[in-house]
Design a protein around this motif. Structure first.
Motif, PDB file in Angstrom:
ATOM      1  N   PHE A 197     -18.946 -21.307  27.666  1.00  0.00           N
ATOM      2  CA  PHE A 197     -20.140 -20.512  27.957  1.00  0.00           C
ATOM      3  C   PHE A 197     -20.829 -20.023  26.688  1.00  0.00           C
ATOM      4  O   PHE A 197     -22.049 -19.881  26.655  1.00  0.00           O
ATOM      5  N   LYS A 198     -20.054 -19.774  25.636  1.00  0.00           N
ATOM      6  CA  LYS A 198     -20.647 -19.222  24.420  1.00  0.00           C
ATOM      7  C   LYS A 198     -21.554 -20.227  23.716  1.00  0.00           C
ATOM      8  O   LYS A 198     -22.394 -19.843  22.907  1.00  0.00           O
ATOM      9  N   PRO A 212     -20.643 -25.681  32.149  1.00  0.00           N
ATOM     10  CA  PRO A 212     -21.749 -24.728  32.264  1.00  0.00           C
ATOM     11  C   PRO A 212     -23.121 -25.388  32.145  1.00  0.00           C
ATOM     12  O   PRO A 212     -24.086 -24.916  32.744  1.00  0.00           O
ATOM     13  N   VAL A 213     -23.211 -26.485  31.389  1.00  0.00           N
ATOM     14  CA  VAL A 213     -24.481 -27.202  31.256  1.00  0.00           C
ATOM     15  C   VAL A 213     -24.764 -28.030  32.512  1.00  0.00           C
ATOM     16  O   VAL A 213     -25.869 -27.983  33.067  1.00  0.00           O
ATOM     17  N   THR A 214     -23.781 -28.797  32.971  1.00  0.00           N
ATOM     18  CA  THR A 214     -24.022 -29.748  34.066  1.00  0.00           C
ATOM     19  C   THR A 214     -24.008 -29.087  35.443  1.00  0.00           C
ATOM     20  O   THR A 214     -24.730 -29.521  36.342  1.00  0.00           O
ATOM     21  N   ARG A 219     -21.598 -22.095  39.222  1.00  0.00           N
ATOM     22  CA  ARG A 219     -20.699 -23.121  39.757  1.00  0.00           C
ATOM     23  C   ARG A 219     -19.594 -23.460  38.759  1.00  0.00           C
ATOM     24  O   ARG A 219     -18.443 -23.697  39.152  1.00  0.00           O
ATOM     25  N   ALA A 220     -19.928 -23.473  37.478  1.00  0.00           N
ATOM     26  CA  ALA A 220     -18.904 -23.750  36.467  1.00  0.00           C
ATOM     27  C   ALA A 220     -17.834 -22.662  36.480  1.00  0.00           C
ATOM     28  O   ALA A 220     -16.638 -22.943  36.333  1.00  0.00           O
ATOM     29  N   ALA A 221     -18.256 -21.419  36.637  1.00  0.00           N
ATOM     30  CA  ALA A 221     -17.287 -20.313  36.682  1.00  0.00           C
ATOM     31  C   ALA A 221     -16.396 -20.429  37.921  1.00  0.00           C
ATOM     32  O   ALA A 221     -15.192 -20.151  37.858  1.00  0.00           O
ATOM     33  N   ASP A 268     -21.482 -12.052  36.902  1.00  0.00           N
ATOM     34  CA  ASP A 268     -22.381 -12.465  35.815  1.00  0.00           C
ATOM     35  C   ASP A 268     -21.572 -13.318  34.843  1.00  0.00           C
ATOM     36  O   ASP A 268     -21.117 -12.839  33.807  1.00  0.00           O
ATOM     37  N   PRO A 269     -21.354 -14.607  35.172  1.00  0.00           N
ATOM     38  CA  PRO A 269     -20.452 -15.431  34.366  1.00  0.00           C
ATOM     39  C   PRO A 269     -20.821 -15.520  32.892  1.00  0.00           C
ATOM     40  O   PRO A 269     -19.947 -15.466  32.029  1.00  0.00           O
ATOM     41  N   GLU A 270     -22.107 -15.666  32.577  1.00  0.00           N
ATOM     42  CA  GLU A 270     -22.496 -15.791  31.180  1.00  0.00           C
ATOM     43  C   GLU A 270     -22.138 -14.552  30.377  1.00  0.00           C
ATOM     44  O   GLU A 270     -21.647 -14.651  29.253  1.00  0.00           O
TER      45      GLU A 270
END
Length: 299
Positions: A197-198, A212-214, A219-221, A268-270
């Motif tokens: 994520f960073k 996190p990109v795709t 959803r990635a989290a 808030d995953p990011e």
């Protein structure tokens, strides 16, 4: 003194930047996993501590440090976007010094691994090759949000665990040890996904297809959380089947605490991924050592 001399590029790397390049904060997971392997082997440890300490040094500062140096060198163009203050893009490690450091540490890793016997050396070869396969072209498995974190999870948790057990037992670890190590390595895929994520902005711009990109942050989290939780549920089930209810119960409590932390993460995953890496991951690795003691009592 002229202004041009004040801003002239460095010719030699800054010592503090060299230490930062190999990222001491990342050494703990493989060192801990190696210790878990030693404990899980069931071997008598008296008289083996020099070899065990050498293995811990190899797993952390040498192999993990080498992998960080290789990754920073191969990622210097990405870091110039995400974190331009890091040692290579900032110029504190100039020219090709980042590459020379990574290559020198690769050779050092192979030399030290040779001292640990055939199993230790074989695992070191795998670790060194995996580090370069993850970061360097043309393979660069880091570009894949599935293969990249999987490889890192294997090298951070599974491979050191296997190595520690093999070195302590002076032979092939038992299949329960291999199975538990594999489950924790599988679960580490989720930890590595959260770590991505960073670098979301730089990965997007440079074609690194992290989850996190795709998939997007949410959803990635979710994938990361399920990826961490299900292997631990497998560990709990195996320990119950092997007659270790107290160890299984302790890991179950740690998993429940992780699930509570995951609920916070998913709001808030990011923003909360770094927080989870400092809380939920601590609970995860604590369960690893409990499982190691369960395996030791089985032996």
């Amino acid at each position: 003194m002229s202004l041009s001399s004040d801003i002239a590029p460095r010719r030699l790397p800054e010592p503090a930047a060299m230490l930062r390049l190999i990222k001491p904060i990342t050494w703990f997971p493989p060192m801990w996993a190696f210790l878990c392997g030693v404990v899980s082997s069931g071997a008598v440890l008296s008289g083996q501590w020099p070899m065990i300490l050498l293995g811990i040094l190899l797993a952390g500062p040498i192999v993990c440090g080498m992998s960080q140096a290789a990754n920073d060198w191969c990622d210097r163009h990405v870091d110039a976007i995400n974190e331009p203050y890091r040692p290579i893009p900032s110029g504190r490690i100039p020219g090709r010094w980042g590459l020379w450091i990574a290559l020198a540490m690769s050779l050092l890793a192979l030399f030290v691994g040779w001292q640990l016997g055939p199993w230790g050396f074989a695992a070191t070869v795998v670790g060194v090759l995996a580090a370069w396969a993850y970061s360097a072209e043309p393979v660069r498995l880091k570009k894949s949000g599935w293969w990249g974190p999987g490889l890192v999870g294997l090298c951070y948790e599974g491979l050191p665990w296997f190595t520690g057990a093999a070195v302590a037992a002076a032979g092939m670890p038992s299949w329960p040890v291999i199975l538990i190590a594999a489950l924790y390595a599988l679960g580490a895929h989720g930890i590595m996904t959260l770590n991505d994520f960073k670098a979301l902005e730089g990965d997007t711009q440079t074609g690194v297809n992290s989850l996190p990109v795709t998939l997007g942050p949410r959803r990635a989290a979710l994938v990361a959380c399920w990826g961490m939780a299900l292997p631990q549920a497998g560990v709990i089930s195996l320990l119950l089947a092997w007659g270790k209810p107290l160890h299984a119960g302790a890991i179950a409590l740690l998993l429940l605490a992780q699930i509570a932390a995951m609920r916070v993460l998913l709001r808030d995953p990011e923003a909360r991924a770094p927080w989870y890496n400092g809380t939920g991951v601590t609970l995860y690795v604590s369960g690893m050592m409990i499982a190691a003691f369960a395996l030791r009592s089985l032996s």
